[in-house]
Design a protein around this motif. Structure first.
Motif, PDB file in Angstrom:
ATOM      1  N   ASP A 276       0.898  -1.207   0.083  1.00  0.00           N
ATOM      2  CA  ASP A 276      -0.022   0.103  -0.065  1.00  0.00           C
ATOM      3  C   ASP A 276       0.779   1.230  -0.011  1.00  0.00           C
ATOM      4  OD1 ASP A 276      -1.988   1.960   0.627  1.00  0.00           O
ATOM      5  OD2 ASP A 276      -3.213   1.088   1.940  1.00  0.00           O
ATOM      6  N   VAL A 277       1.106   1.957  -1.120  1.00  0.00           N
ATOM      7  CA  VAL A 277       1.802   3.243  -1.030  1.00  0.00           C
ATOM      8  C   VAL A 277       1.127   4.257  -0.313  1.00  0.00           C
ATOM      9  CG1 VAL A 277       2.344   5.262  -2.695  1.00  0.00           C
ATOM     10  CG2 VAL A 277       2.550   2.804  -3.605  1.00  0.00           C
ATOM     11  N   ASP A 278      -0.249   4.412  -0.054  1.00  0.00           N
ATOM     12  CA  ASP A 278      -0.526   5.497   0.795  1.00  0.00           C
ATOM     13  C   ASP A 278      -0.194   4.984   2.391  1.00  0.00           C
ATOM     14  OD1 ASP A 278      -1.870   6.582  -1.186  1.00  0.00           O
ATOM     15  OD2 ASP A 278      -3.874   5.596  -0.991  1.00  0.00           O
ATOM     16  N   LEU A 279      -0.207   3.817   2.718  1.00  0.00           N
ATOM     17  CA  LEU A 279       0.105   3.503   4.103  1.00  0.00           C
ATOM     18  C   LEU A 279       1.559   3.902   4.174  1.00  0.00           C
ATOM     19  CD1 LEU A 279      -0.298   2.200   6.655  1.00  0.00           C
ATOM     20  CD2 LEU A 279       0.535   0.107   5.801  1.00  0.00           C
ATOM     21  N   ALA A 280       2.585   3.732   3.288  1.00  0.00           N
ATOM     22  CA  ALA A 280       3.879   4.003   3.166  1.00  0.00           C
ATOM     23  C   ALA A 280       4.125   5.480   3.557  1.00  0.00           C
ATOM     24  CB  ALA A 280       4.632   3.493   1.956  1.00  0.00           C
ATOM     25  N   VAL A 281       3.494   6.379   2.853  1.00  0.00           N
ATOM     26  CA  VAL A 281       3.606   7.728   2.801  1.00  0.00           C
ATOM     27  C   VAL A 281       3.128   8.115   4.317  1.00  0.00           C
ATOM     28  CG1 VAL A 281       2.740  10.071   2.126  1.00  0.00           C
ATOM     29  CG2 VAL A 281       3.322   8.099   0.587  1.00  0.00           C
ATOM     30  N   SER A 282       1.740   7.661   4.732  1.00  0.00           N
ATOM     31  CA  SER A 282       1.353   8.170   5.846  1.00  0.00           C
ATOM     32  C   SER A 282       2.092   7.653   7.053  1.00  0.00           C
ATOM     33  CB  SER A 282      -0.167   7.218   6.014  1.00  0.00           C
ATOM     34  OG  SER A 282       0.004   6.101   6.171  1.00  0.00           O
ATOM     35  N   LEU A 283       3.066   6.499   6.786  1.00  0.00           N
ATOM     36  CA  LEU A 283       3.932   6.434   8.251  1.00  0.00           C
ATOM     37  C   LEU A 283       4.924   7.370   8.112  1.00  0.00           C
ATOM     38  CD1 LEU A 283       4.278   2.639   7.636  1.00  0.00           C
ATOM     39  CD2 LEU A 283       3.289   3.568   9.693  1.00  0.00           C
ATOM     40  N   MET A 284       5.550   7.949   7.162  1.00  0.00           N
ATOM     41  CA  MET A 284       6.511   8.886   6.937  1.00  0.00           C
ATOM     42  C   MET A 284       5.978  10.323   7.445  1.00  0.00           C
ATOM     43  SD  MET A 284       8.907   7.239   5.557  1.00  0.00           S
ATOM     44  CE  MET A 284       8.927   5.537   5.373  1.00  0.00           C
ATOM     45  N   VAL A 285       4.727  10.430   7.247  1.00  0.00           N
ATOM     46  CA  VAL A 285       3.932  11.484   7.878  1.00  0.00           C
ATOM     47  C   VAL A 285       3.804  11.538   9.447  1.00  0.00           C
ATOM     48  CG1 VAL A 285       1.768  12.835   7.844  1.00  0.00           C
ATOM     49  CG2 VAL A 285       2.930  12.080   5.577  1.00  0.00           C
ATOM     50  N   GLU A 286       3.555  10.401   9.849  1.00  0.00           N
ATOM     51  CA  GLU A 286       3.303  10.156  11.405  1.00  0.00           C
ATOM     52  C   GLU A 286       4.780  10.274  12.097  1.00  0.00           C
ATOM     53  OE1 GLU A 286       1.604   6.496  12.243  1.00  0.00           O
ATOM     54  OE2 GLU A 286      -0.248   6.869  10.887  1.00  0.00           O
ATOM     55  N   ALA A 287       5.723   9.898  11.512  1.00  0.00           N
ATOM     56  CA  ALA A 287       7.036  10.009  11.982  1.00  0.00           C
ATOM     57  C   ALA A 287       7.734  11.612  12.023  1.00  0.00           C
ATOM     58  CB  ALA A 287       8.143   9.227  11.281  1.00  0.00           C
ATOM     59  N   ARG A 288       7.192  12.182  10.946  1.00  0.00           N
ATOM     60  CA  ARG A 288       7.574  13.414  10.839  1.00  0.00           C
ATOM     61  C   ARG A 288       6.925  14.445  11.996  1.00  0.00           C
ATOM     62  NH1 ARG A 288       6.167  16.557   5.737  1.00  0.00           N
ATOM     63  NH2 ARG A 288       3.904  15.798   6.129  1.00  0.00           N
ATOM     64  N   ARG A 289       5.641  14.253  12.110  1.00  0.00           N
ATOM     65  CA  ARG A 289       4.755  14.508  13.412  1.00  0.00           C
ATOM     66  C   ARG A 289       5.473  14.499  14.757  1.00  0.00           C
ATOM     67  NH1 ARG A 289      -0.918  12.753  11.298  1.00  0.00           N
ATOM     68  NH2 ARG A 289      -1.300  14.513   9.602  1.00  0.00           N
ATOM     69  N   GLY A 290       5.967  13.065  15.103  1.00  0.00           N
ATOM     70  CA  GLY A 290       6.653  12.624  16.030  1.00  0.00           C
ATOM     71  C   GLY A 290       7.738  13.313  16.207  1.00  0.00           C
ATOM     72  N   ARG A 291       8.696  13.992  15.203  1.00  0.00           N
ATOM     73  CA  ARG A 291       9.877  14.669  15.374  1.00  0.00           C
ATOM     74  C   ARG A 291       9.315  16.098  15.906  1.00  0.00           C
ATOM     75  NH1 ARG A 291      14.429  13.073  12.419  1.00  0.00           N
ATOM     76  NH2 ARG A 291      14.483  11.097  11.798  1.00  0.00           N
ATOM     77  N   GLY A 292       8.166  16.581  15.860  1.00  0.00           N
ATOM     78  CA  GLY A 292       8.056  17.876  15.977  1.00  0.00           C
ATOM     79  C   GLY A 292       7.765  18.402  17.564  1.00  0.00           C
ATOM     80  N   PRO A 293       7.817  19.414  17.726  1.00  0.00           N
ATOM     81  CA  PRO A 293       8.169  20.252  19.234  1.00  0.00           C
ATOM     82  C   PRO A 293       6.690  19.911  19.878  1.00  0.00           C
ATOM     83  CG  PRO A 293       8.133  21.924  17.845  1.00  0.00           C
ATOM     84  CD  PRO A 293       8.336  20.927  16.800  1.00  0.00           C
ATOM     85  N   THR A 294       5.425  20.113  19.093  1.00  0.00           N
ATOM     86  CA  THR A 294       4.184  20.029  19.713  1.00  0.00           C
ATOM     87  C   THR A 294       4.050  18.566  20.240  1.00  0.00           C
ATOM     88  OG1 THR A 294       3.334  19.435  17.615  1.00  0.00           O
ATOM     89  CG2 THR A 294       3.177  21.966  18.087  1.00  0.00           C
ATOM     90  N   ALA A 295       4.538  17.478  19.461  1.00  0.00           N
ATOM     91  CA  ALA A 295       4.439  16.028  19.974  1.00  0.00           C
ATOM     92  C   ALA A 295       5.258  15.754  21.276  1.00  0.00           C
ATOM     93  CB  ALA A 295       4.977  15.297  19.001  1.00  0.00           C
ATOM     94  N   ASP A 296       6.201  16.543  21.320  1.00  0.00           N
ATOM     95  CA  ASP A 296       7.132  16.411  22.554  1.00  0.00           C
ATOM     96  C   ASP A 296       6.485  16.955  23.857  1.00  0.00           C
ATOM     97  OD1 ASP A 296      10.266  17.080  20.918  1.00  0.00           O
ATOM     98  OD2 ASP A 296       8.950  14.959  21.213  1.00  0.00           O
ATOM     99  N   VAL A 297       5.591  18.019  23.542  1.00  0.00           N
ATOM    100  CA  VAL A 297       4.923  18.986  24.499  1.00  0.00           C
ATOM    101  C   VAL A 297       3.726  18.107  24.918  1.00  0.00           C
ATOM    102  CG1 VAL A 297       3.355  20.910  25.187  1.00  0.00           C
ATOM    103  CG2 VAL A 297       5.934  21.085  23.884  1.00  0.00           C
ATOM    104  N   ALA A 298       2.951  17.571  24.012  1.00  0.00           N
ATOM    105  CA  ALA A 298       1.744  16.842  24.277  1.00  0.00           C
ATOM    106  C   ALA A 298       2.189  15.417  25.268  1.00  0.00           C
ATOM    107  CB  ALA A 298       1.077  16.422  23.062  1.00  0.00           C
ATOM    108  N   GLU A 299       3.239  15.037  25.166  1.00  0.00           N
ATOM    109  CA  GLU A 299       3.399  13.715  25.709  1.00  0.00           C
ATOM    110  C   GLU A 299       3.844  13.947  27.186  1.00  0.00           C
ATOM    111  OE1 GLU A 299       4.893  11.252  21.825  1.00  0.00           O
ATOM    112  OE2 GLU A 299       6.365  11.474  23.194  1.00  0.00           O
ATOM    113  N   GLN A 300       4.141  15.310  27.306  1.00  0.00           N
ATOM    114  CA  GLN A 300       4.603  15.479  29.015  1.00  0.00           C
ATOM    115  C   GLN A 300       3.473  15.184  29.860  1.00  0.00           C
ATOM    116  OE1 GLN A 300       7.607  16.358  29.976  1.00  0.00           O
ATOM    117  NE2 GLN A 300       8.243  16.258  27.750  1.00  0.00           N
ATOM    118  N   PRO A 301       3.723  14.550  31.020  1.00  0.00           N
ATOM    119  CA  PRO A 301       3.024  14.332  32.215  1.00  0.00           C
ATOM    120  C   PRO A 301       2.265  15.874  32.620  1.00  0.00           C
ATOM    121  CG  PRO A 301       4.942  13.924  32.987  1.00  0.00           C
ATOM    122  CD  PRO A 301       5.092  14.113  31.415  1.00  0.00           C
ATOM    123  N   GLU A 302       0.961  15.703  33.144  1.00  0.00           N
ATOM    124  CA  GLU A 302       0.417  17.076  33.444  1.00  0.00           C
ATOM    125  C   GLU A 302       0.817  17.008  35.109  1.00  0.00           C
ATOM    126  OE1 GLU A 302      -3.714  16.945  32.943  1.00  0.00           O
ATOM    127  OE2 GLU A 302      -3.640  17.041  30.734  1.00  0.00           O
TER     128      GLU A 302
END
Length: 242
Positions: free
Chosen positions: A216-242
């Motif tokens: 599935d080409v679309d799945l391959a692309v979506s996995l790359m998009v998810e990984a890019r989001r995981g590298r972003g600063p907002t993802a790091d902030v969201a994972e911090q415990p309250e």
């Protein structure tokens, strides 16, 4: 240096003496400068590339091979998702991925290598570099790509695949998805890794989870998009415990 090791000439004498042999341009100290120049050129050309994904596959893939069409769709899909597409710059599957990215309006990158049986970069490369040294070229792939999509290929593709897996497994790179495109082609390799290599304790079960096998080409692309989001600063902030 002492005794018989003392050189009767001097370094600048040899530099200025045009009558001397030219072998010095092939010696290790001179090679160090050539190697350095390849790293400098690569860093300079790719430093502002932005998010990118490496696409690997056989140079022998013909235009009428279904894998060529898959590679072209991968290149287009990645470009439409905002990625630059990096290939080895050669023909076959690499050409197809570069073509897909270029025609989709994305950045199409080719990192070529000096080989006796391959000449030049394919015509769909918009930003290209030719390397003498494999290790300098490989560094550029890993430094500037955020993931790899691997299509059916031969020894060069296997080399790039397992180097990427080793870097992920040893945590030299993080958030780095590796997708194998071509279930029929890659299933035998995964079965061997599972039934022989894992069974004999040469790898751990988690190492197999580093690979995603799909058609599935679309799945391959979506996995790359998810990984890019995981590298972003907002993802790091969201994972911090309250």
């Amino acid at each position: 240096m002492r005794r018989s090791q003392v050189d009767s000439g001097t370094t600048d004498q040899r530099l200025l003496d045009s009558r001397g042999p030219s072998d010095w341009v092939h010696t290790d100290p001179w090679r160090v400068l050539r190697i350095q120049s390849e790293f400098v050129e690569g860093f300079g050309a790719l430093a502002e590339l932005g998010p990118a994904v490496g696409v690997f596959g056989s140079a022998r893939t013909r235009a009428d091979d279904p894998a060529y069409d898959v590679a072209e769709r991968v290149g287009a899909g990645l470009a439409e998702a905002g990625f630059a597409v990096i290939t080895g710059g050669g023909p076959g599957a690499m050409e197809a991925a570069n073509k897909g990215a270029s025609e989709a309006g994305g950045i199409s990158v080719g990192l070529g290598i000096e080989l006796p049986f391959e000449t030049g970069l394919n015509p769909w490369v918009d930003r290209g570099i030719n390397f003498r040294y494999f290790f300098a070229r490989k560094t550029m792939f890993v430094k500037y790509a955020q993931g790899f999509v691997v299509l059916p290929g031969g020894l060069g593709t296997f080399d790039e695949l397992f180097e990427a897996l080793t870097l992920v497994q040893t945590q030299k790179v993080t958030s780095f998805p590796v997708v194998l495109l071509g279930v029929d082609y890659w299933s035998g390799l995964l079965a061997w890794l599972r039934d022989v290599v894992l069974e004999q304790g040469k790898i751990s079960a988690g190492d197999l989870d580093l690979l995603t096998l799909t058609d599935d080409v679309d799945l391959a692309v979506s996995l790359m998009v998810e990984a890019r989001r995981g590298r972003g600063p907002t993802a790091d902030v969201a994972e911090q415990p309250e």
